[in-house]
Design a protein around this motif. Structure first.
Motif, mmCIF file in Angstrom:
data_model
loop_
_atom_site.group_PDB
_atom_site.id
_atom_site.type_symbol
_atom_site.label_atom_id
_atom_site.label_comp_id
_atom_site.label_asym_id
_atom_site.label_seq_id
_atom_site.Cartn_x
_atom_site.Cartn_y
_atom_site.Cartn_z
ATOM 1 N N ALA A 189 -17.285 -17.944 -3.278
ATOM 2 C CA ALA A 189 -18.410 -18.889 -3.276
ATOM 3 C C ALA A 189 -17.980 -20.251 -2.750
ATOM 4 O O ALA A 189 -18.756 -20.930 -2.053
ATOM 5 C CB ALA A 189 -18.966 -19.022 -4.692
ATOM 6 N N ALA A 244 -14.951 -14.045 -7.129
ATOM 7 C CA ALA A 244 -16.299 -14.441 -6.714
ATOM 8 C C ALA A 244 -16.410 -15.954 -6.590
ATOM 9 O O ALA A 244 -17.044 -16.468 -5.653
ATOM 10 C CB ALA A 244 -17.328 -13.919 -7.726
ATOM 11 N N SER A 288 -22.497 -14.753 -5.109
ATOM 12 C CA SER A 288 -21.161 -15.016 -5.648
ATOM 13 C C SER A 288 -21.223 -15.930 -6.872
ATOM 14 O O SER A 288 -20.497 -15.710 -7.860
ATOM 15 C CB SER A 288 -20.287 -15.646 -4.564
ATOM 16 N N TYR A 298 -19.913 -15.048 -10.749
ATOM 17 C CA TYR A 298 -19.026 -15.914 -11.535
ATOM 18 C C TYR A 298 -19.682 -16.312 -12.858
ATOM 19 O O TYR A 298 -19.019 -16.377 -13.903
ATOM 20 C CB TYR A 298 -18.682 -17.146 -10.711
#
Length: 400
Positions: A274, A270, A250, A254
């Motif tokens: 995360a 994302a 994740s 990003y």
């Protein structure tokens, strides 16, 4: 020495001897007269000379036996000194081992003095993890500085510091890219370990893969998709490893969105995912840290109670030098481990507070709380990493 003379002894000797044999003339017992031949010597320098009564036969025999036994032990001691009887001397062996332990402690202290701070930082900056910690310290130092001095600084300086802070944040995102490869390696390593499959199966992966009948794949493996070895390894992996894997993926999504390679909406989702992974990872870390702290504190109490019982029984460091030295070293090791576990727990608490403001979208005091908790977490994590690399260099100095 001069002899004691008793006057008028000769005049009374006859009358006393006759009265002793006459019962009518001796109503009371009269002690016998002193014998001149048994006169004793007196020390002329003593004002009150001690009396020297005669020893009984039992006392004489007792002292005679003592003198014989003493002479026998003296003879044995002389024989041992001459080398006729040789016995192992255990205290000397313990003293030698204690001396070796002391020498080892001296060597460790000398090696610690040889390791410089610049060498530790040099080895830290070689790795991406060490650079990430350094940039994190810079990022949150600027953030804390702006928190307290943004109103008194010129607008141009504030803009530059804000740009530097954002640059450090983006650089850290680039440095930690592909960190998901480490948990993925742990997951894939389970395939080569027998008896690591899920649940109640006691057969290795190789046997389970070959023993499944091709006509009935859905009964045992849940279909062809779930029968893939990588997916089965993911399903049988520990939850902390899976959380770390998903969190790393994740974060990379990003980072790619910030680079412009992926859309911003996907990047925001994302980042949100995360953060949730970071929250659960922090909670799992706090649970594991609490368990380890309980074990370490139990071992410390065990060593301390044993030392207390030994002190009550009269055992000291001189009577048991080796055991006491080993206990001291083990207790010092446990205390150091307990200290760093406390540091780890404090860092996890700071992470939990930081990510909670993002997860639950708390607006009040967000900048202040995240700046202070982020800076504290950066200091604690950097101290842990610094101690790790310092211990590595000390071990190298000892082996070289």
């Amino acid at each position: 020495m001069s002899s004691i003379s008793f006057p008028h002894l000769g005049d009374e000797m006859g009358s006393s001897s006759s009265s002793l044999h006459d019962p009518m003339q001796a109503p009371f017992y009269t002690p016998p007269a002193f014998d001149m031949s048994n006169s004793f010597q007196m020390n002329p320098l003593s004002a009150h000379p001690p009396r020297t009564p005669r020893q009984s036969a039992a006392t004489q025999s007792h002292f005679r036996n003592m003198s014989m036994s003493i002479s026998v032990y003296d003879e044995k001691a002389e024989e041992e000194q001459d080398g006729e009887t040789v016995r192992p001397d255990k205290p000397e062996a313990d003293e030698d081992e204690v001396a070796e332990l002391d020498e080892e402690d001296v060597r460790v202290k000398a090696a610690e003095k040889l390791v410089g701070a610049h060498e530790v930082w040099r080895d830290m900056f070689v790795t991406s993890n060490g650079r990430d910690k350094a940039f994190k310290l810079m990022q949150y130092s600027i953030r804390v500085y702006l928190l307290f001095h943004s109103k008194i600084l010129f607008p141009g300086i504030v803009r530059r510091l804000m740009a530097a802070k954002n640059g450090f944040s983006f650089t850290r995102k680039m440095l930690i890219m592909f960190n998901w490869l480490a948990p993925l390696s742990q997951v894939l390593a389970q395939q080569s370990v027998p008896f690591s499959s899920s649940g109640s199966s006691l057969m290795p992966h190789s046997f389970t893969a070959t023993s499944v009948s091709p006509s009935k794949p859905s009964q045992l493996s849940g279909g062809p998709f779930l029968s893939h070895p990588v997916l089965r390894a993911l399903l049988s992996a520990p939850p902390p490893v899976l959380l770390e894997l998903v969190n790393g993926l994740s974060d990379d999504i990003y980072s790619l969105s910030r680079l412009g390679l992926i859309g911003s909406k996907l990047g925001e989702r994302a980042a949100r995912f995360a953060d949730w992974c970071w929250l659960f990872t922090t909670l799992v870390g706090l649970v594991e840290n609490g368990v380890e702290l309980g074990v370490i504190e139990g071992l410390q109490r065990e060593f301390q109670s044993r030392a207390y019982k030994e002190s009550l029984s009269g055992a000291t460091s001189k009577s048991q030098p080796k055991a006491s030295k080993i206990d001291e070293r083990e207790l010092a090791r446990l205390q150091k481990k307990n200290y760093w576990l406390q540091i780890s727990r404090a860092k996890l608490v700071m992470d939990l507070i930081f990510v909670s403001w993002d997860i639950f979208r708390i607006k009040g005091w967000k900048d202040t709380v995240q700046s202070l908790t982020g800076f504290a977490a950066a200091v604690l994590s950097s101290a842990k990493l610094y101690d790790k690399y310092r211990n590595t260099l000390v071990n190298k100095a000892l082996t070289s």
